[in-house]
Design a protein around this motif. Structure first.
Motif, short mmCIF file in Angstrom:
data_model
loop_
_atom_site.label_atom_id
_atom_site.label_comp_id
_atom_site.label_asym_id
_atom_site.label_seq_id
_atom_site.Cartn_x
_atom_site.Cartn_y
_atom_site.Cartn_z
N MET A 1 5.40 -26.58 0.10
CA MET A 1 5.33 -28.02 0.03
C MET A 1 3.93 -28.47 0.43
N ASN A 2 3.35 -29.32 -0.38
CA ASN A 2 2.04 -29.86 -0.06
C ASN A 2 2.14 -30.93 1.01
N ARG A 3 1.22 -30.90 1.95
CA ARG A 3 1.17 -31.93 2.97
C ARG A 3 0.16 -32.97 2.56
N ASP A 4 0.43 -34.21 2.90
CA ASP A 4 -0.48 -35.31 2.61
C ASP A 4 -1.59 -35.28 3.66
N SER A 5 -2.80 -34.98 3.26
CA SER A 5 -3.92 -34.88 4.19
C SER A 5 -4.90 -36.04 4.04
N ARG A 6 -4.46 -37.10 3.37
CA ARG A 6 -5.38 -38.22 3.16
C ARG A 6 -5.87 -38.83 4.46
N LEU A 7 -4.97 -39.01 5.45
CA LEU A 7 -5.38 -39.62 6.71
C LEU A 7 -6.45 -38.78 7.38
N SER A 8 -6.21 -37.50 7.46
CA SER A 8 -7.19 -36.60 8.07
C SER A 8 -8.52 -36.66 7.32
N GLY A 9 -8.45 -36.62 6.01
CA GLY A 9 -9.67 -36.65 5.21
C GLY A 9 -10.43 -37.95 5.36
N VAL A 10 -9.73 -39.06 5.34
CA VAL A 10 -10.39 -40.36 5.47
C VAL A 10 -11.00 -40.53 6.85
N LEU A 11 -10.29 -40.11 7.87
CA LEU A 11 -10.86 -40.19 9.22
C LEU A 11 -12.14 -39.35 9.31
N HIS A 12 -12.08 -38.19 8.72
CA HIS A 12 -13.24 -37.29 8.68
C HIS A 12 -14.44 -38.00 8.03
N VAL A 13 -14.21 -38.59 6.89
CA VAL A 13 -15.27 -39.29 6.17
C VAL A 13 -15.80 -40.48 6.98
N LEU A 14 -14.90 -41.26 7.54
CA LEU A 14 -15.33 -42.44 8.30
C LEU A 14 -16.20 -42.05 9.50
N LEU A 15 -15.83 -40.97 10.16
CA LEU A 15 -16.62 -40.55 11.32
C LEU A 15 -17.99 -40.01 10.90
N HIS A 16 -18.04 -39.32 9.78
CA HIS A 16 -19.36 -38.91 9.27
C HIS A 16 -20.18 -40.15 8.94
N MET A 17 -19.57 -41.13 8.32
CA MET A 17 -20.28 -42.35 7.94
C MET A 17 -20.80 -43.08 9.18
N ALA A 18 -20.04 -43.02 10.26
CA ALA A 18 -20.46 -43.69 11.50
C ALA A 18 -21.77 -43.12 12.03
N GLU A 19 -22.09 -41.91 11.65
CA GLU A 19 -23.31 -41.26 12.11
C GLU A 19 -24.50 -41.52 11.20
N GLN A 20 -24.27 -42.21 10.11
CA GLN A 20 -25.32 -42.45 9.12
C GLN A 20 -25.99 -43.80 9.35
#
Length: 154
Positions: free
Chosen positions: A1-20
């Motif tokens: 079964m595939n797990r929905d990883s969108r939340l993890s992925g979006v949080l990851h992206v947002l935190l990278h963006m916070a450093e830019q």
């Protein structure tokens, strides 16, 4: 079964963006997330509509944060993503005729509701600023500097 990883992925992206200190393109974010830029643009557009991001078109354009990380919780982002299912398990049937299965479903449904309520409560307690502080503490301990494009290069 595939797990929905969108939340993890979006949080990851947002935190990278916070450093830019400049906009980040969908292409750069997609490369970091090992996905297609179209997927990034679709998800980011939803977050822009909720007021968490801004986008600028053209040369030098891209995505930037439009929110105060200390005022945005994991729950806010979870809800901005459409509140995907939190649990990957469920009942065999939702309206069983068997009394035994009805008892099993009643117990499981209560446990599922309790678990989801607890998880959402915890999501509401954790801000993006807290995640960013954790990241920066880890970065300082490693003695490195943040570079989005090389952080995921392999």
């Amino acid at each position: 079964m595939n797990r929905d990883s969108r939340l993890s992925g979006v949080l990851h992206v947002l935190l990278h963006m916070a450093e830019q200190d400049r906009p980040v393109t969908s292409e750069v974010l997609a490369k970091a997330m090992a996905t297609n830029p179209v997927v990034i643009r679709r998800v980011m557009a939803g977050l822009r509509e909720q007021g968490y991001l801004r986008s600028e078109k053209g040369h030098g354009g891209g995505w930037t944060l439009a929110c105060d990380l200390s005022r945005v919780t994991l729950r806010d982002i979870y809800e901005a993503l459409g509140s995907p299912a939190l649990l990957a398990i469920g009942n065999r049937t939702e309206a069983p005729g068997c009394l035994v299965e009805q008892a099993v479903n009643a117990a499981l449904n209560q446990a599922f509701r309790d678990a989801e309520a607890l998880l959402l409560e915890r999501f509401g307690e954790v801000t993006l600023a807290m995640l960013s502080a954790d990241f920066n503490q880890r970065l300082a301990a490693r003695g490195g500097h943040h570079d989005l494009e090389s952080a995921h290069a392999s």
